[in-house]
Design a protein around this motif. Structure first.
Motif, PDB file in Angstrom:
ATOM      1  N   ILE A  97       0.837  -1.205   0.000  1.00  0.00           N
ATOM      2  CA  ILE A  97       0.000   0.000   0.000  1.00  0.00           C
ATOM      3  C   ILE A  97       0.871   1.254   0.000  1.00  0.00           C
ATOM      4  N   SER A  98       1.918   1.260   0.803  1.00  0.00           N
ATOM      5  CA  SER A  98       2.803   2.428   0.861  1.00  0.00           C
ATOM      6  C   SER A  98       3.522   2.638  -0.468  1.00  0.00           C
ATOM      7  N   LEU A  99       3.969   1.558  -1.090  1.00  0.00           N
ATOM      8  CA  LEU A  99       4.648   1.675  -2.383  1.00  0.00           C
ATOM      9  C   LEU A  99       3.704   2.231  -3.445  1.00  0.00           C
ATOM     10  N   GLN A 100       2.451   1.820  -3.442  1.00  0.00           N
ATOM     11  CA  GLN A 100       1.487   2.341  -4.401  1.00  0.00           C
ATOM     12  C   GLN A 100       1.308   3.843  -4.239  1.00  0.00           C
ATOM     13  N   ARG A 101       1.172   4.295  -2.999  1.00  0.00           N
ATOM     14  CA  ARG A 101       1.004   5.730  -2.758  1.00  0.00           C
ATOM     15  C   ARG A 101       2.239   6.509  -3.190  1.00  0.00           C
ATOM     16  N   ALA A 102       3.399   6.015  -2.813  1.00  0.00           N
ATOM     17  CA  ALA A 102       4.636   6.730  -3.133  1.00  0.00           C
ATOM     18  C   ALA A 102       4.878   6.782  -4.639  1.00  0.00           C
ATOM     19  N   MET A 103       4.705   5.651  -5.319  1.00  0.00           N
ATOM     20  CA  MET A 103       4.983   5.609  -6.761  1.00  0.00           C
ATOM     21  C   MET A 103       3.976   6.430  -7.554  1.00  0.00           C
ATOM     22  N   PHE A 222      12.809  11.016  -5.073  1.00  0.00           N
ATOM     23  CA  PHE A 222      12.563   9.760  -4.375  1.00  0.00           C
ATOM     24  C   PHE A 222      12.682   9.942  -2.865  1.00  0.00           C
ATOM     25  N   GLY A 223      13.710  10.662  -2.437  1.00  0.00           N
ATOM     26  CA  GLY A 223      13.862  10.903  -1.002  1.00  0.00           C
ATOM     27  C   GLY A 223      12.713  11.686  -0.411  1.00  0.00           C
ATOM     28  N   ILE A 224      12.251  12.700  -1.132  1.00  0.00           N
ATOM     29  CA  ILE A 224      11.138  13.505  -0.636  1.00  0.00           C
ATOM     30  C   ILE A 224       9.843  12.703  -0.645  1.00  0.00           C
ATOM     31  N   SER A 225       9.694  11.786  -1.591  1.00  0.00           N
ATOM     32  CA  SER A 225       8.482  10.968  -1.614  1.00  0.00           C
ATOM     33  C   SER A 225       8.376  10.102  -0.359  1.00  0.00           C
ATOM     34  N   VAL A 263      12.492  -0.604   7.391  1.00  0.00           N
ATOM     35  CA  VAL A 263      11.873  -0.780   6.074  1.00  0.00           C
ATOM     36  C   VAL A 263      12.036   0.479   5.241  1.00  0.00           C
ATOM     37  N   TYR A 264      11.811   1.645   5.858  1.00  0.00           N
ATOM     38  CA  TYR A 264      12.001   2.910   5.141  1.00  0.00           C
ATOM     39  C   TYR A 264      13.429   3.045   4.626  1.00  0.00           C
ATOM     40  N   SER A 265      14.399   2.749   5.476  1.00  0.00           N
ATOM     41  CA  SER A 265      15.800   2.934   5.080  1.00  0.00           C
ATOM     42  C   SER A 265      16.210   1.945   3.991  1.00  0.00           C
ATOM     43  N   VAL A 266      15.803   0.677   4.124  1.00  0.00           N
ATOM     44  CA  VAL A 266      16.166  -0.322   3.117  1.00  0.00           C
ATOM     45  C   VAL A 266      15.526   0.004   1.777  1.00  0.00           C
ATOM     46  N   LEU A 267      14.262   0.412   1.796  1.00  0.00           N
ATOM     47  CA  LEU A 267      13.600   0.772   0.546  1.00  0.00           C
ATOM     48  C   LEU A 267      14.248   1.996  -0.092  1.00  0.00           C
ATOM     49  N   GLY A 268      14.626   2.966   0.743  1.00  0.00           N
ATOM     50  CA  GLY A 268      15.296   4.148   0.202  1.00  0.00           C
ATOM     51  C   GLY A 268      16.610   3.801  -0.480  1.00  0.00           C
ATOM     52  N   LEU A 274      18.574   1.569  -7.643  1.00  0.00           N
ATOM     53  CA  LEU A 274      17.885   1.366  -8.924  1.00  0.00           C
ATOM     54  C   LEU A 274      18.039   2.579  -9.835  1.00  0.00           C
ATOM     55  N   VAL A 275      17.918   3.775  -9.255  1.00  0.00           N
ATOM     56  CA  VAL A 275      18.084   4.996 -10.056  1.00  0.00           C
ATOM     57  C   VAL A 275      19.517   5.105 -10.561  1.00  0.00           C
ATOM     58  N   ARG A 276      20.494   4.752  -9.731  1.00  0.00           N
ATOM     59  CA  ARG A 276      21.888   4.773 -10.178  1.00  0.00           C
ATOM     60  C   ARG A 276      22.116   3.807 -11.335  1.00  0.00           C
ATOM     61  N   TRP A 277      21.478   2.634 -11.270  1.00  0.00           N
ATOM     62  CA  TRP A 277      21.607   1.666 -12.362  1.00  0.00           C
ATOM     63  C   TRP A 277      20.983   2.211 -13.644  1.00  0.00           C
ATOM     64  N   LEU A 278      19.797   2.814 -13.528  1.00  0.00           N
ATOM     65  CA  LEU A 278      19.169   3.419 -14.700  1.00  0.00           C
ATOM     66  C   LEU A 278      20.028   4.546 -15.265  1.00  0.00           C
ATOM     67  N   GLU A 279      20.671   5.293 -14.372  1.00  0.00           N
ATOM     68  CA  GLU A 279      21.536   6.383 -14.824  1.00  0.00           C
ATOM     69  C   GLU A 279      22.721   5.850 -15.612  1.00  0.00           C
ATOM     70  N   ARG A 280      23.330   4.782 -15.138  1.00  0.00           N
ATOM     71  CA  ARG A 280      24.457   4.193 -15.869  1.00  0.00           C
ATOM     72  C   ARG A 280      24.027   3.644 -17.217  1.00  0.00           C
ATOM     73  N   ARG A 281      22.829   3.059 -17.270  1.00  0.00           N
ATOM     74  CA  ARG A 281      22.336   2.522 -18.531  1.00  0.00           C
ATOM     75  C   ARG A 281      21.977   3.632 -19.513  1.00  0.00           C
TER      76      ARG A 281
END
Length: 292
Positions: A97-103, A222-225, A263-268, A274-281
């Motif tokens: 539920i939290s991931l749906q709201r954040a995304m 992402f951090g602000i979300s 959970v908040y810290s691990v997800l962050g 993931l964003v760093r990987w997308l940036e490299r790609r």
């Protein structure tokens, strides 16, 4: 008077090749500290030992009674509660539920911020129309508009998503606008030399050149979300990680609160990786990313 006859002494070639005047190199004494410093696995071990020592001290203080459960639960109790929440599925349900709201809020905010940044960055008139209101709204703490959003949208899902979208719009807008305006003018001159029209210049030169700034703003968004998610899930919520924190606070369940923070810290960290990987790609054409 005849001179005494000298006899030539022939040495083996291996002995003759030795440098006679060069002093012998002294062998340095073995030092354990120097040897350990050269071992890469030692650094990893030291990084692992310090958290383990803290956990042991934390567990010991809790069992002795120096740290009551009302202040913070013991690591063993936190681990038991975490395993129970994983096995019964409650943690996964609230997390989804939290991931749906954040995304959802993040996708809306990033879309609005990107469009406004391109309008203001690619056009002088667009900057005059868009930039002033955005700078005024940017100075407002987005958490301060929570009461106003509740009056406008009620206490359902709409104010939660709208607040996350508001907070994530400005990092994208500022970063992408700066990336468009600070583009190297030599690239624009090269596009003119190749006789590219405006649409081709934007697509092939300006947007790729501003892409690094976009990813910087995306990481901030992402951090602000996640920051906004902690707040919005305390607005009449019946599910989500923030709801678990509120419920645990009412019943003084410090173990559940610590689990939610983890959970908040691990997800962050996961989303940032993931964003760093997308940036490299996406930026594989940059020399700084070649060979990574």
């Amino acid at each position: 008077m005849s001179q005494p006859k000298t006899t030539d002494i022939h040495y083996p070639s291996a002995i003759q090749s030795l440098p006679l005047n060069k002093p012998l190199k002294k062998q340095r004494p073995f030092k354990l500290s120097v040897w350990l410093a050269k071992q890469s696995w030692v650094d990893g071990l030291l990084r692992l030992i310090s958290p383990l020592v803290l956990l042991v001290l934390w567990e010991g203080a809790s069992r002795i009674g120096w740290l009551p459960t009302q202040i913070i639960a013991a690591p063993s109790s936190i681990g038991e509660t975490l395993w129970k929440m994983i096995t019964d599925g409650s943690l996964a349900g609230h997390l989804w539920i939290s991931l749906q709201r954040a995304m959802l809020g993040l996708s809306i905010g990033v879309s609005i911020g990107t469009i406004l940044a391109l309008v203001a960055g690619l056009s002088r008139r667009g900057e005059l129309v868009v930039d002033s209101p955005m700078q005024m709204l940017r100075t407002l703490p987005f958490l301060a508009v929570v009461p106003l959003f509740i009056l406008w949208f009620g206490v359902g899902e709409t104010p939660k998503i709208a607040l996350i979208a508001l907070g994530t719009t400005f990092p994208i807008y500022l970063s992408l606008f700066s990336g468009v305006r600070n583009l190297d003018y030599k690239l624009i001159e090269a596009a003119k030399t190749l006789e590219l029209n405006r649409r081709e210049t934007i697509w092939h030169v300006i947007l790729p050149g501003a892409l690094p700034s976009f990813f910087v703003g995306l990481r901030y968004s992402f951090g602000i979300s996640w920051l906004g998610l902690v707040v919005v899930e305390q607005i009449n919520a019946t599910s989500g990680i923030g709801y678990l924190v509120n419920d645990a606070r009412d019943f003084m369940r410090t173990d559940v609160i610590v689990i939610c923070l983890l959970v908040y810290s691990v997800l962050g960290l996961t989303i940032d990786a993931l964003v760093r990987w997308l940036e490299r790609r996406a930026l594989v054409w940059r020399t700084t990313f070649v060979g990574n």
